[in-house]
Scaffold this motif. Structure first.
Motif, short mmCIF file in Angstrom:
data_model
loop_
_atom_site.label_atom_id
_atom_site.label_comp_id
_atom_site.label_asym_id
_atom_site.label_seq_id
_atom_site.Cartn_x
_atom_site.Cartn_y
_atom_site.Cartn_z
N ILE A 1 0.87 -1.18 0.00
CA ILE A 1 0.00 0.00 0.00
C ILE A 1 0.90 1.23 0.00
CG2 ILE A 1 -1.84 1.22 1.25
CD1 ILE A 1 -2.45 -1.48 2.66
N SER A 2 0.58 2.21 -0.85
CA SER A 2 1.40 3.43 -0.93
C SER A 2 1.36 4.19 0.39
CB SER A 2 0.88 4.35 -2.03
OG SER A 2 0.82 3.68 -3.24
N ILE A 3 2.44 4.94 0.65
CA ILE A 3 2.55 5.70 1.90
C ILE A 3 2.83 7.18 1.61
CG2 ILE A 3 4.00 6.00 3.97
CD1 ILE A 3 4.26 2.97 4.08
N LEU A 4 2.01 8.04 2.20
CA LEU A 4 2.22 9.49 2.11
C LEU A 4 2.55 10.01 3.51
CD1 LEU A 4 0.26 12.17 0.18
CD2 LEU A 4 0.60 12.49 2.62
N ILE A 5 3.60 10.82 3.59
CA ILE A 5 3.99 11.37 4.89
C ILE A 5 3.98 12.89 4.86
CG2 ILE A 5 5.87 11.52 6.61
CD1 ILE A 5 6.60 8.63 5.73
N ASP A 6 3.36 13.48 5.88
CA ASP A 6 3.37 14.92 6.08
C ASP A 6 4.59 15.24 6.92
OD1 ASP A 6 2.99 17.54 6.86
OD2 ASP A 6 1.10 17.20 7.92
N ALA A 7 5.56 15.95 6.32
CA ALA A 7 6.77 16.32 7.06
C ALA A 7 6.66 17.79 7.43
CB ALA A 7 8.01 16.05 6.22
N GLU A 8 6.16 18.04 8.62
CA GLU A 8 5.91 19.42 9.06
C GLU A 8 7.19 20.04 9.58
OE1 GLU A 8 2.02 21.26 11.24
OE2 GLU A 8 3.23 19.87 12.40
N ARG A 9 7.90 19.28 10.42
CA ARG A 9 9.20 19.71 10.93
C ARG A 9 9.96 18.46 11.35
NH1 ARG A 9 5.65 21.89 15.05
NH2 ARG A 9 5.38 20.34 16.66
N VAL B 1 4.70 15.32 1.56
CA VAL B 1 4.23 16.70 1.46
C VAL B 1 4.82 17.43 2.67
CG1 VAL B 1 2.25 18.28 1.37
CG2 VAL B 1 2.08 15.99 0.34
N CYS B 2 5.61 18.47 2.45
CA CYS B 2 6.21 19.15 3.60
C CYS B 2 5.81 20.61 3.68
CB CYS B 2 7.72 18.99 3.65
SG CYS B 2 8.58 18.82 2.11
N ALA C 1 15.45 22.68 6.45
CA ALA C 1 15.79 22.28 7.82
C ALA C 1 16.33 20.84 7.82
CB ALA C 1 14.57 22.38 8.73
N TRP C 2 15.76 20.00 6.97
CA TRP C 2 16.12 18.58 6.98
C TRP C 2 17.40 18.28 6.20
CZ3 TRP C 2 15.19 13.85 3.86
CH2 TRP C 2 15.21 12.69 4.65
N THR C 3 17.65 19.10 5.14
CA THR C 3 18.78 18.78 4.24
C THR C 3 19.93 19.76 4.35
OG1 THR C 3 17.86 20.14 2.46
CG2 THR C 3 17.17 17.82 2.53
N GLU C 4 19.69 20.93 4.95
CA GLU C 4 20.68 22.01 5.02
C GLU C 4 21.05 22.54 3.64
OE1 GLU C 4 23.76 20.49 7.56
OE2 GLU C 4 22.51 20.73 9.35
N ALA C 5 20.22 22.29 2.63
CA ALA C 5 20.48 22.83 1.29
C ALA C 5 20.21 24.33 1.30
CB ALA C 5 19.59 22.14 0.26
N SER C 6 20.79 25.04 0.29
CA SER C 6 20.74 26.50 0.32
C SER C 6 19.46 27.07 -0.30
CB SER C 6 21.97 27.06 -0.40
OG SER C 6 21.98 26.58 -1.73
N SER D 1 17.76 16.93 -2.94
CA SER D 1 18.44 16.19 -1.88
C SER D 1 17.51 15.17 -1.21
CB SER D 1 18.98 17.21 -0.85
OG SER D 1 19.56 16.56 0.24
N ILE D 2 16.26 15.58 -0.97
CA ILE D 2 15.27 14.66 -0.36
C ILE D 2 15.05 13.45 -1.28
CG2 ILE D 2 12.82 14.41 0.27
CD1 ILE D 2 12.90 17.34 1.28
N MET D 3 14.90 13.71 -2.59
CA MET D 3 14.71 12.63 -3.57
C MET D 3 15.85 11.62 -3.54
SD MET D 3 12.24 12.11 -5.61
CE MET D 3 10.70 12.88 -6.05
N LEU D 4 17.09 12.16 -3.41
CA LEU D 4 18.25 11.28 -3.44
C LEU D 4 18.36 10.49 -2.12
CD1 LEU D 4 20.77 13.67 -5.21
CD2 LEU D 4 19.79 11.56 -6.16
N ARG D 5 17.92 11.10 -1.02
CA ARG D 5 18.01 10.41 0.28
C ARG D 5 16.93 9.36 0.45
NH1 ARG D 5 19.14 14.81 5.04
NH2 ARG D 5 18.56 13.10 6.42
N LEU D 6 15.79 9.52 -0.26
CA LEU D 6 14.66 8.59 -0.10
C LEU D 6 14.39 7.92 -1.45
CD1 LEU D 6 12.30 10.96 1.96
CD2 LEU D 6 13.95 9.29 2.85
N PRO D 7 15.07 6.81 -1.72
CA PRO D 7 15.02 6.21 -3.06
C PRO D 7 13.62 5.73 -3.48
CG PRO D 7 16.64 5.10 -1.63
CD PRO D 7 15.94 6.09 -0.78
N GLY D 8 12.73 5.47 -2.54
CA GLY D 8 11.39 4.98 -2.91
C GLY D 8 10.41 6.09 -3.29
N LEU D 9 10.88 7.33 -3.13
CA LEU D 9 9.98 8.48 -3.29
C LEU D 9 9.59 8.73 -4.75
CD1 LEU D 9 8.89 10.42 -1.15
CD2 LEU D 9 10.76 11.99 -1.70
#
Ligand SMILES: Nc1ncnc2c1ncn2[C@@H]1O[C@H](COP(=O)(O)OP(=O)(O)OP(=O)(O)O)[C@@H](O)[C@H]1O
Ligand SMILES: *[C@@H]1O[C@H](CO)[C@@H](O)[C@H](O)[C@H]1NC(C)=O
Length: 369
Positions: free
Chosen positions: A172-180, A196-197, A204-209, A217-225
């Motif tokens: 079953i697909s999983i959706l996560i709300d990343a608020e902080r 969805v963030c 805040a999560w990746t320290e990207a500029s 960066s999030i896409m690369l860290r979470l390969p199933g996304l």
């Protein structure tokens, strides 16, 4: 012949979703301006209403025609019973709730200041909190049975992980709300098909500029996304969709300049939400990496200031609509304006649920055609 059906939002083939996370009671006090310490002021409006990210997002989804089941915990007190009744009245299946005889249900005071359009939340957590052992009280397999997607708001991570593992087993697909960033959220995110963030989360999560770089960066860290969306309040939203099969032969384009050129194509005179899509591109971010896919910029609805009442729960309303879009297989170009319209409707009333539209709202269907 039922002519009205043309204007009612279509029901997806599989409308069953499951949500796990927070519920509670909101006490919303609307005030002309934010109070000074130790002052005495009066409300312009007062509302007591069910709240919590999961309760709100599933209410949004239910009003759009989905069949949501909620897994959460309350105490058997006045507030807890009211939370259950309100969700039931909105068509959310509450039979998988854990109800503890002792303790207190979650509770939030919200100061809605009409001058600066802020909503300040003072939260009291529920007690006793949910633990994985609580899940034995409910039939998890039956809760997940036949579901198209499972949603997590990131709270109560230990129990969330147990449910996510079972959802993965059942494909079953999983959706996560990343608020902080929260304790345990990183583990949960590894299960995500969709994220969805809130605006501040990606950096805040990746320290990207920048946010676009953070999404790469999030896409690369979470390969199933498959996709990640960041909402941007009144500025709309940005989405990065991954396309795995194609795109290795594409030349790399800087993701910041790609997003910049999308925002420049926005028509400032249009009040209704729109979506601007990039072609299939290999998006690069120096020092982070690259990803092949499409980038989308969704504009928010322009709400006249006299109609903008309260942004509480705008993100939850948006996610409820994204859940509908996943079940109805709406493409991103339709999903983002649709979700922005639902979120904007919610900003026109006090509280996280009062303004949520129903599937008979004729404008809703127009976004899916
Ligand atoms: N002032 C506004 N005018 C129009 N649309 C808005 C406004 N504020 C929010 N929205 C819509 O709601 C969506 C989500 O809003 P936002 O980014 O504020 O979510 P959030 O911070 O997660 O909210 P919350 O935590 O209150 O649920 C936005 O993408 C936008 O479409
Ligand atoms: C909650 O308490 C009431 C009595 O106050 C009782 O009748 C009811 O069965 C309880 N509900 C649950 C779910 O335990």
């Amino acid at each position: 012949m039922d002519l009205s059906s043309n204007y009612t939002l279509p029901l997806p083939e599989n409308p069953i979703i499951v949500g796990f996370g927070g519920v509670g009671v909101d006490i919303l006090a609307a005030v002309p301006s934010f109070p000074k310490p130790d002052s005495k002021i009066r409300t312009t409006h007062l509302k007591v209403q069910g709240g919590g990210n999961t309760g709100n997002a599933l209410t949004s989804a239910s009003r759009l025609g989905l069949k949501p089941r909620i897994i959460s915990k309350v105490a058997n007190d006045t507030q807890g019973r009211a939370v259950l009744e309100e969700l039931k009245a909105d068509g959310v299946d509450t039979s998988y709730f854990v109800v503890s005889e002792e303790g207190n249900s979650p509770f939030t005071y919200i100061i809605v200041d009409s001058q600066m359009n802020t909503r300040t939340c003072i939260h009291t957590a529920g007690y006793p909190s949910m633990v994985p052992e609580d899940l034995r009280q409910i039939n998890l397999l039956s809760a997940l049975n036949g579901a198209r997607v499972v949603y997590f708001d990131g709270r109560m991570h230990e129990s969330a992980l147990v449910i996510a593992e079972e959802a993965l087993r059942q494909k079953i697909s999983i959706l996560i709300d990343a608020e902080r960033p929260r304790e345990g959220l990183n583990d949960l995110l590894t299960f995500a098909d969709y994220v969805v963030c809130s605006e501040k989360f990606p950096q805040a999560w990746t320290e990207a500029s920048s946010i676009p770089r953070a999404l790469v960066s999030i896409m690369l860290r979470l390969p199933g996304l498959k996709f990640v969306i960041s909402t941007l309040g009144k500025d709309g939203c940005i989405m990065l969709e991954k396309c795995v099969d194609k795109g290795h032969q594409l030349e790399e384009t800087d993701v910041d300049s790609s997003f910049e050129s999308l925002t420049q194509r926005r028509g400032d005179s249009i009040a209704m939400p729109t979506c601007i899509a990039s072609p299939l591109t290999r998006f690069g971010a120096d020092g982070i990496g690259s990803i092949s896919g499409r980038l989308y910029f969704g504009t928010a609805e322009k709400i006249p200031s006299s109609e903008l009442i309260d942004t509480t729960g705008a993100g939850d309303a948006f996610i409820g609509a994204v859940l509908y879009a996943i079940c109805a297989k709406l493409p991103p170009e339709k999903m983002l304006p649709f979700a922005s319209y639902v979120a904007a409707a919610n900003c026109r009333a006090l509280g996280a649920r009062s303004g949520l539209p129903y599937r008979t709202d004729p404008l809703l269907a127009s976004f899916t055609q």
